[in-house]
Design an enzyme around this catalytic site. Sequence first.
Site, mmCIF file in Angstrom:
data_model
loop_
_atom_site.group_PDB
_atom_site.id
_atom_site.type_symbol
_atom_site.label_atom_id
_atom_site.label_comp_id
_atom_site.label_asym_id
_atom_site.label_seq_id
_atom_site.Cartn_x
_atom_site.Cartn_y
_atom_site.Cartn_z
ATOM 1 N N GLY A 67 0.781 -1.237 0.000
ATOM 2 C CA GLY A 67 0.000 0.000 0.000
ATOM 3 C C GLY A 67 0.811 1.285 0.000
ATOM 4 O O GLY A 67 1.719 1.488 -0.822
ATOM 5 N N TYR A 123 -9.023 2.485 16.438
ATOM 6 C CA TYR A 123 -8.148 2.978 15.362
ATOM 7 C C TYR A 123 -7.975 4.490 15.468
ATOM 8 O O TYR A 123 -6.856 5.008 15.397
ATOM 9 C CB TYR A 123 -8.773 2.600 14.012
ATOM 10 C CG TYR A 123 -7.997 3.035 12.795
ATOM 11 C CD1 TYR A 123 -6.771 2.454 12.460
ATOM 12 C CD2 TYR A 123 -8.501 4.024 11.938
ATOM 13 C CE1 TYR A 123 -6.074 2.848 11.318
ATOM 14 C CE2 TYR A 123 -7.810 4.415 10.800
ATOM 15 C CZ TYR A 123 -6.596 3.823 10.496
ATOM 16 O OH TYR A 123 -5.912 4.222 9.363
ATOM 17 N N THR A 138 -6.338 0.035 -0.709
ATOM 18 C CA THR A 138 -5.098 -0.711 -0.448
ATOM 19 C C THR A 138 -5.554 -2.022 0.192
ATOM 20 O O THR A 138 -6.752 -2.243 0.377
ATOM 21 C CB THR A 138 -4.164 0.012 0.549
ATOM 22 O OG1 THR A 138 -4.843 0.117 1.803
ATOM 23 C CG2 THR A 138 -3.726 1.392 0.076
HETATM 24 N N1 LIG Z 1 -5.691 2.957 2.935
HETATM 25 C C1 LIG Z 1 -6.378 3.893 3.541
HETATM 26 O O1 LIG Z 1 -7.541 4.129 3.195
HETATM 27 C C2 LIG Z 1 -5.767 4.695 4.660
HETATM 28 C C3 LIG Z 1 -6.402 5.863 5.075
HETATM 29 C C4 LIG Z 1 -5.867 6.604 6.119
HETATM 30 C C5 LIG Z 1 -4.703 6.162 6.730
HETATM 31 N N2 LIG Z 1 -4.097 5.020 6.332
HETATM 32 C C6 LIG Z 1 -2.890 4.608 7.029
HETATM 33 O O2 LIG Z 1 -1.867 4.394 6.090
HETATM 34 C C7 LIG Z 1 -0.936 3.449 6.604
HETATM 35 C C8 LIG Z 1 -0.662 2.398 5.531
HETATM 36 O O3 LIG Z 1 -1.864 1.710 5.248
HETATM 37 P P1 LIG Z 1 -2.150 1.019 3.836
HETATM 38 O O4 LIG Z 1 -3.437 1.527 3.352
HETATM 39 O O5 LIG Z 1 -0.948 1.109 2.992
HETATM 40 O O6 LIG Z 1 -2.420 -0.485 4.308
HETATM 41 P P2 LIG Z 1 -1.714 -1.850 3.945
HETATM 42 O O7 LIG Z 1 -1.530 -1.950 2.472
HETATM 43 O O8 LIG Z 1 -2.525 -2.894 4.628
HETATM 44 O O9 LIG Z 1 -0.292 -1.721 4.628
HETATM 45 C C9 LIG Z 1 -0.105 -1.847 6.008
HETATM 46 C C10 LIG Z 1 1.355 -2.095 6.260
HETATM 47 O O10 LIG Z 1 1.571 -2.213 7.669
HETATM 48 C C11 LIG Z 1 2.359 -3.372 7.906
HETATM 49 N N3 LIG Z 1 2.056 -3.955 9.208
HETATM 50 C C12 LIG Z 1 0.825 -4.284 9.685
HETATM 51 N N4 LIG Z 1 0.958 -4.887 10.882
HETATM 52 C C13 LIG Z 1 2.298 -4.930 11.160
HETATM 53 C C14 LIG Z 1 3.067 -5.453 12.226
HETATM 54 N N5 LIG Z 1 2.488 -6.080 13.270
HETATM 55 N N6 LIG Z 1 4.420 -5.325 12.185
HETATM 56 C C15 LIG Z 1 5.026 -4.726 11.113
HETATM 57 N N7 LIG Z 1 4.338 -4.221 10.072
HETATM 58 C C16 LIG Z 1 3.000 -4.338 10.094
HETATM 59 C C17 LIG Z 1 1.994 -4.333 6.773
HETATM 60 O O11 LIG Z 1 3.045 -5.251 6.541
HETATM 61 P P3 LIG Z 1 3.042 -6.822 6.934
HETATM 62 O O12 LIG Z 1 1.641 -7.315 6.831
HETATM 63 O O13 LIG Z 1 3.972 -7.426 5.924
HETATM 64 O O14 LIG Z 1 3.591 -6.871 8.300
HETATM 65 C C18 LIG Z 1 1.862 -3.369 5.609
HETATM 66 O O15 LIG Z 1 3.112 -3.128 5.025
HETATM 67 C C19 LIG Z 1 -1.558 2.864 7.867
HETATM 68 O O16 LIG Z 1 -0.949 3.451 8.989
HETATM 69 C C20 LIG Z 1 -3.000 3.294 7.765
HETATM 70 O O17 LIG Z 1 -3.582 3.447 9.044
HETATM 71 C C21 LIG Z 1 -4.598 4.271 5.302
#
Ligand SMILES: NC(=O)c1ccc[n+]([C@@H]2O[C@H](COP(=O)([O-])OP(=O)(O)OC[C@H]3O[C@@H](n4cnc5c(N)ncnc54)[C@H](OP(=O)(O)O)[C@@H]3O)[C@@H](O)[C@H]2O)c1
Lengths: 70, 248
Positions: B14, B152, B186
């Site tokens: 993501g 969250y 994502t």
């Molecule tokens: N997508 C949205 O709509 C959105 C909106 C607002 C904010 N965000 C924020 O953006 C950030 C990235 O989210 P994303 O959308 O890119 O989601 P994503 O694709 O699910 O990515 C999440 C990442 O966090 C890692 N992660 C999760 N648990 C972990 C753990 N226990 N230890 C180490 N790494 C861990 C995952 O890697 P592994 O699974 O390989 O460990 C993955 O690389 C997050 O902080 C999220 O809260 C996202």
Amino acid sequence: MDIKKFEENLADILDVNEIHDDDVLEKFDEFDSLAILSIISIIGTNFSKTVSIQDIKNAKTIKGLKDLVK
Amino acid sequence: MNKEYLLITGASSGIGRQCAIQLSKQYNLILCARRYDKLEETKSMCKNPQNHLIFSYDLSDTENLETSLIDFIKINDIVITKFLHSAGTIGLQSLKLVDSDFMLNCLKINLVSAELIVKVLSSKRYNQSALDSVVFISSNISNMGAKGFSTYSASKAGLDGMMRSLAIELAPKVRINSILPGGMKTEMTKDIDANEEVSKRLESSFPLGQGKPQYIADAAEFLFSDKASWITGQQLTVDGGRTINISS
Ligand SMILES: NC(=O)c1ccc[n+]([C@@H]2O[C@H](COP(=O)([O-])OP(=O)(O)OC[C@H]3O[C@@H](n4cnc5c(N)ncnc54)[C@H](OP(=O)(O)O)[C@@H]3O)[C@@H](O)[C@H]2O)c1
């Protein structure tokens, strides 16, 4: 808390690998107002002693700080 | 001075992955997440793959995080000057099902790990006080509210509160800012997106249309750059206007 753990905490606060009794507090880069408050908090929590900012400054050296918790 | 690196958590997917791809044009990276194979994949998508390192770690293990990171820095004989925290877990849950394990897991990954990493990186002993800039990926929910998001949003509001205080505590050496993305497709949001009705409704709520990870990576590039050298302690919302939209 034993004195060894107290020394470890002081090294963490002062961000150095080791400390010695005759080290002068003012000589540490990290010895600032926040460091003083952190030391007061450790002494209060772990040795149930209330010390003031002035007490910490007056301690002058690591040995001085260790004397405060004796 | 040892070779300098930018650490990215959440780099396996993501937003974190997209940030890695864009930031690799300028920086040597350390890619962190749990899934090693996905980190390898990210590495191969980056510019100059051979320049980047992989730190496979489960950030919910906050007990061992500091020593593991210190060892990693030591073994590789490097310093880390920049840190992007994109790792996160969404923890969408009705209050009725929230329990302390659920909360603590979300808080450890989204919030606690970030502060412990900043602690190690700002230290003289372990990282030669080399840290100069930090970006947290928060969320636009940090200042808002939504059903099922209590844990969250607490983690993200906590992250932003911590960001502001650390910005003061570590100034002038380190600048720390948050990016607050709006919802986008994502891995994290695939369950929400799978519901067509919800997905359609969400789409129409973005005045600038749907978002993508690239917009967040662009903002991160800016915040790490010298162009942001007088910006610290700020929340930068990047959500296509979603949270300022009050039209009915
Ligand atoms: N997508 C949205 O709509 C959105 C909106 C607002 C904010 N965000 C924020 O953006 C950030 C990235 O989210 P994303 O959308 O890119 O989601 P994503 O694709 O699910 O990515 C999440 C990442 O966090 C890692 N992660 C999760 N648990 C972990 C753990 N226990 N230890 C180490 N790494 C861990 C995952 O890697 P592994 O699974 O390989 O460990 C993955 O690389 C997050 O902080 C999220 O809260 C996202």
